[in-house]
Design a protein around this motif. Structure first.
Motif, short mmCIF file in Angstrom:
data_model
loop_
_atom_site.label_atom_id
_atom_site.label_comp_id
_atom_site.label_asym_id
_atom_site.label_seq_id
_atom_site.Cartn_x
_atom_site.Cartn_y
_atom_site.Cartn_z
N PRO A 174 0.82 -1.22 0.00
CA PRO A 174 0.00 0.00 0.00
C PRO A 174 0.85 1.26 0.00
CG PRO A 174 -0.68 -1.49 1.76
CD PRO A 174 0.55 -2.07 1.15
N GLU A 204 0.34 4.02 1.32
CA GLU A 204 0.41 4.70 2.61
C GLU A 204 1.63 4.26 3.43
OE1 GLU A 204 -2.31 3.46 1.40
OE2 GLU A 204 -3.78 5.08 1.36
N LEU A 205 2.11 3.04 3.15
CA LEU A 205 3.23 2.53 3.94
C LEU A 205 4.49 3.36 3.68
CD1 LEU A 205 2.62 0.24 5.78
CD2 LEU A 205 3.90 -1.28 4.27
N GLU A 238 4.41 6.37 2.47
CA GLU A 238 4.13 7.74 2.90
C GLU A 238 4.34 7.87 4.41
OE1 GLU A 238 1.00 9.05 -0.59
OE2 GLU A 238 0.21 8.50 1.37
N ALA A 239 3.90 6.83 5.14
CA ALA A 239 4.11 6.84 6.59
C ALA A 239 5.60 6.87 6.91
CB ALA A 239 3.45 5.63 7.23
N ALA A 240 6.37 6.07 6.17
CA ALA A 240 7.81 6.03 6.40
C ALA A 240 8.44 7.38 6.07
CB ALA A 240 8.44 4.93 5.56
N LEU A 241 7.97 7.98 4.98
CA LEU A 241 8.48 9.28 4.56
C LEU A 241 8.23 10.32 5.66
CD1 LEU A 241 9.66 9.47 1.73
CD2 LEU A 241 7.61 10.64 0.98
N ILE A 242 7.02 10.30 6.22
CA ILE A 242 6.68 11.25 7.28
C ILE A 242 7.46 10.93 8.55
CG2 ILE A 242 4.80 11.95 8.83
CD1 ILE A 242 2.97 11.87 6.40
N ASP A 243 7.69 9.62 8.79
CA ASP A 243 8.47 9.22 9.96
C ASP A 243 9.94 9.65 9.83
OD1 ASP A 243 6.88 8.18 11.90
OD2 ASP A 243 6.93 6.13 11.16
N ALA A 287 12.07 8.68 7.10
CA ALA A 287 12.94 7.77 6.37
C ALA A 287 13.31 8.36 5.01
CB ALA A 287 12.23 6.43 6.17
N LYS A 295 14.30 -0.79 5.10
CA LYS A 295 13.64 -1.08 6.38
C LYS A 295 12.17 -1.45 6.23
CE LYS A 295 16.73 1.92 8.97
NZ LYS A 295 17.50 0.94 9.74
N ILE A 296 11.54 -1.04 5.13
CA ILE A 296 10.11 -1.33 4.96
C ILE A 296 9.88 -2.28 3.78
CG2 ILE A 296 7.80 -0.37 4.69
CD1 ILE A 296 9.13 0.72 7.17
N PRO A 353 11.77 -6.01 3.80
CA PRO A 353 11.16 -6.98 4.73
C PRO A 353 9.72 -7.35 4.35
CG PRO A 353 12.16 -5.16 5.94
CD PRO A 353 12.22 -4.79 4.50
N VAL A 354 8.95 -6.37 3.88
CA VAL A 354 7.55 -6.67 3.57
C VAL A 354 7.45 -7.53 2.31
CG1 VAL A 354 5.35 -5.64 2.90
CG2 VAL A 354 6.65 -4.64 4.76
N LEU A 374 3.01 15.44 1.06
CA LEU A 374 2.92 14.27 0.19
C LEU A 374 2.45 14.64 -1.21
CD1 LEU A 374 1.29 11.83 2.77
CD2 LEU A 374 3.67 11.84 2.01
N PRO A 415 8.46 16.01 3.67
CA PRO A 415 7.60 15.64 4.80
C PRO A 415 8.38 15.42 6.09
CG PRO A 415 7.04 14.34 2.87
CD PRO A 415 8.20 15.19 2.49
N PHE A 427 -3.25 7.45 8.96
CA PHE A 427 -3.89 7.14 7.69
C PHE A 427 -5.18 6.34 7.90
CE2 PHE A 427 0.53 7.82 6.77
CZ PHE A 427 0.53 8.49 5.55
N ALA A 435 -1.74 2.02 7.88
CA ALA A 435 -0.36 2.04 7.35
C ALA A 435 0.66 1.64 8.40
CB ALA A 435 -0.03 3.41 6.75
N TYR A 467 3.58 -0.79 9.83
CA TYR A 467 4.58 -1.62 9.18
C TYR A 467 4.34 -3.06 9.63
CZ TYR A 467 6.47 3.09 9.09
OH TYR A 467 6.61 4.44 8.94
N HIS A 471 5.79 -5.90 9.47
CA HIS A 471 6.84 -6.78 9.98
C HIS A 471 7.40 -6.30 11.32
CE1 HIS A 471 8.60 -3.50 7.78
NE2 HIS A 471 9.78 -3.75 8.29
N LEU A 500 14.93 6.33 13.61
CA LEU A 500 15.57 6.92 12.44
C LEU A 500 16.27 8.22 12.80
CD1 LEU A 500 12.89 6.47 9.64
CD2 LEU A 500 15.05 5.28 9.84
N ARG A 511 6.17 10.93 18.40
CA ARG A 511 7.05 11.86 17.69
C ARG A 511 6.96 13.26 18.28
NH1 ARG A 511 6.52 11.23 12.25
NH2 ARG A 511 7.45 13.29 12.16
#
Lengths: 304, 366
Positions: A192, A194-195, A197-202, A204, A212-213, A216-217, B52, B72, B81, B85, B87, B89, B102, B150
């Motif tokens: 998806p 969003e995964l 996008e979530a990482a980008l916002i986090d 990464a 990292k995403i 593994p997925v 985004l 972002p 979301f 969303a 992760y 794993h 990170l 965060r």
């Protein structure tokens, strides 16, 4: 009438079979089993024949006895091959080539697939199709121009690429990279949006999102691609046949044929033994990764 | 924590304008809900705040800084979301701490923040589980936890409750409100559900066709909508719009629905509506709760009229009644004991003290 119905209710009533299979399904299953068994026999006969032959002496192989039975089993073929320097050289060459090719393939195709699947840039869709189209060109069409290119390269630079086992490290990825990139694009596309996008916002970076995403997925897909790349490199016949000639430069599939067929003399026992031993590494890899591989083949089917 | 300012924001996809120049000031600690039908540009607006989506025109400021070209990760925002969303794993704790790891936060600090967020959201016992072992509501909490740890300047929520069943949605709505009361982070929340908007927001922003229709506290939007769209969108069941005409009636004004039915306009509204006397193409806007059963002594402004009920819907605490009037279907709310019956006539009363007069052509509430 009243009497009749009263009697009828006393009779044992046919109970509805909850959860049981209906007739159509039973027949469908019977046919499935029939054909599956047929297929299994069809595909297992050659390896079984190889195993039987590998346990025979040359005399017994050429004798007019039952070919499906070993009367004097012997391990001589195995002993000879495993102590033969050339066979071990082929094996080593094959192993090195396959492992390195798998690594090169993954290093190229995973980031390439990620970029093509996720980082929308100008021409990315065309490029993705292009990657797949290159896979559609058969190797039999490619090896002559490649040979010519290597010859010209040799003329210009003086570096000989023909008859070097390591040249296969350049050749095989032309087969494995497009296909592996293609499967990985499919896998990455099923993750998806969003995964990432979530990482980008986090916080990464693209590279961290990949390592990292996404990796593994998409691990099942990665394993499917790895198995494919390994099988292609391990079993590749045409390129090594065309590009390598000296005994010390050969890989297993070509080595067995060239060293064990002398003129019109076929050393069947050793050919079968060599092929059987040669089939072991992919078999072992399949066995270990089977669960992932199956998951890899079916995942994405439902996620679109 | 910070204020967010949108200034003349435009978003174009090729030739399609998804957002058409909106201005919005969101103050520190405020909970703002963007609401509107699908395709109104609310999600696009949120995604532009998140970084985004590229901004075609205008400026976005977070904490006073223009962030148009800031990626972002450097905007110091957190987003929840619709499909969580998470992760897949990673465990819950790893999901929540991903951003902090990170940024190379010290381990002790990460643990402290994760534990604190888990305590606020009541998911402490889930920290070692993987997302697939969680229910929808639990996943939503984890997604919120990932945002909370965060400690960002702004929370962004993109329809976070849409994937939950009705009961859980109501429960999580309260949870979100409680969390906001605890952490007080500036929040921009997108939803298509006007009930969510009303219950959560300090201020609601109603969007339609890429423009802001009206901004205001929930009650203001409910009681004083500025456009027909807002009047119809906020409130459930929706406001009734009845074709009508304003006419001079002796010294007073009357709102004429048809040849048989005309309601006198209350004194308080007279000066406001006088100038529209004789004009056609007017709509009378009346919320269902302002059409009730008639009874003997009614306060001024409540006008009785007869209706033939088509359908009645008993809701327990009230009964919704539907009847035709001037070619439209009208909904009223009556006392369940008032004896409303399908297909039966009933005397109802319209509370014109709460009427809205709408210009049908411009859609503006007059």
């Amino acid at each position: 009438m009243a009497n009749v119905s009263a009697i009828a209710t006393d009779l044992p009533v046919a109970r509805p079979k909850y959860g049981s299979m209906n007739r159509d399904r039973i027949w469908a299953l019977r046919w499935s089993y029939f054909f599956l068994v047929l297929f299994a026999i069809f595909f297992l006969l050659p390896p079984i024949y190889m195993l039987i032959t590998s346990l025979k002496t040359s005399a017994e192989i050429s004798a007019a006895t039952n070919p499906w039975w070993v009367f004097n089993p012997t391990l001589d073929n195995y002993k000879e091959l495993l102590t033969s320097n050339s066979y071990l050289t082929y094996f080593r060459n094959s192993a090195i080539v396959s492992v390195v090719v798998v690594s090169i393939t993954m290093l190229i195709s995973v980031p390439a697939a990620f970029a093509l699947a996720r980082m929308k840039f100008w021409g990315s869709a065309t490029l993705a199709t292009g990657v797949f189209l290159t896979y559609l060109i058969p190797e039999t069409l490619l090896f002559i121009p490649l040979f010519k290119m290597f010859a010209i390269f040799n003329e210009w630079t003086g570096i000989a690429l023909i008859n070097r086992w390591w040249v296969l490290l350049i050749l095989y990825p032309t087969l494995t990279v497009p296909f592996c990139t293609w499967i990985m694009i499919g896998y990455f596309a099923s993750i998806p949006k969003e995964l990432d996008e979530a990482a980008l916002i986090d916080g990464a970076t693209w590279m961290q999102t990949l390592t990292k995403i996404f990796i593994p997925v998409a691990l099942p897909g990665l394993i499917a691609a790895t198995i494919f790349a390994f099988t292609v490199s391990w079993a590749q016949f045409l390129y090594p046949l065309a590009f390598t000639t000296s005994a010390d430069q050969l890989v297993l599939p070509v080595g067995i044929i060239t060293s064990l067929i002398k003129g019109d003399v076929f050393n069947w026992g050793q050919i079968m033994t060599g092929a059987l031993l040669g089939a072991a590494p992919p078999l072992i890899i399949y066995a270990f990764l089977m669960d992932y591989y199956i998951a890899g083949l079916t995942a994405g089917a439902t996620k679109g | 924590m910070a204020e967010v300012t949108l200034s003349k924001i435009v978003k174009k996809y090729d030739e399609v304008e998804a957002v058409r120049g909106i201005d919005l000031d969101i103050s520190d600690h405020e909970f703002v809900v963007l609401v509107g039908p699908s395709g109104c540009g609310k999600s696009t607006t949120l995604r532009m705040i998140a970084g985004l989506e590229d901004i075609t025109g205008g400026e976005i400021l977070i904490g006073g800084d223009i962030v148009n070209d800031v990626p972002p990760k450097d905007r110091d925002i957190a987003m929840v979301f619709q499909n969580y969303a998470l992760y897949p794993h990673m465990t819950v704790a790893e999901n929540m701490s991903f951003g902090l790891r990170l940024k190379r936060f010290p381990k002790a600090e990460i643990k402290k923040r994760v534990d604190e967020a888990a305590r606020i959201l009541d998911i402490t016992e889930l920290l070692e589980r993987k997302p697939k072992a969680l229910s929808g509501g639990q996943r939503q909490r984890v997604a919120m936890g990932r945002a909370i740890v965060r400690n960002p300047k702004v929370f962004l929520f993109d329809e976070p409750l849409s994937n939950l069943d009705a009961k859980l949605r109501v429960q999580m709505r309260t949870e979100i409100k409680k969390v906001h009361q605890k952490v007080r982070t500036t929040t921009v929340y997108v939803t298509h559900d006007q009930v969510e908007a009303m219950t959560l927001a300090d201020r609601v922003v109603v969007m339609n066709h890429g423009l802001i229709e009206q901004v205001g506290p929930p009650n203001e939007l409910y009681h004083s909508p500025r456009t027909r769209f807002v009047a119809g969108f906020i409130g459930s069941p929706a406001m009734n719009f009845i074709p009508a005409r304003i006419e001079q009636n002796g010294s007073g004004l009357a709102i004429k629905l048809n040849d048989k039915l005309a309601f006198p306009v209350p004194e308080a509204r007279k000066t406001r509506y006088e100038k529209y006397a004789g004009k056609n193409d007017m709509l009378l806007g009346l919320r269902p709760e302002h059409i009730t059963e008639a009874h003997g002594h009614m306060e001024p402004g409540k006008i009785p009229f007869d209706a033939n009920l088509e359908v009645t819907e008993p809701m327990g605490m009230e009964t919704l009644v539907y009847f035709p009037l001037n070619g439209t279907q009208i909904c009223g709310r009556v006392n369940p004991k008032a004896g409303a019956q399908d297909g039966a006539p009933m005397q109802l009363a319209a509370d014109l003290n709460n009427m809205h007069l709408i210009d049908a052509a411009s859609g503006r509430v007059l």
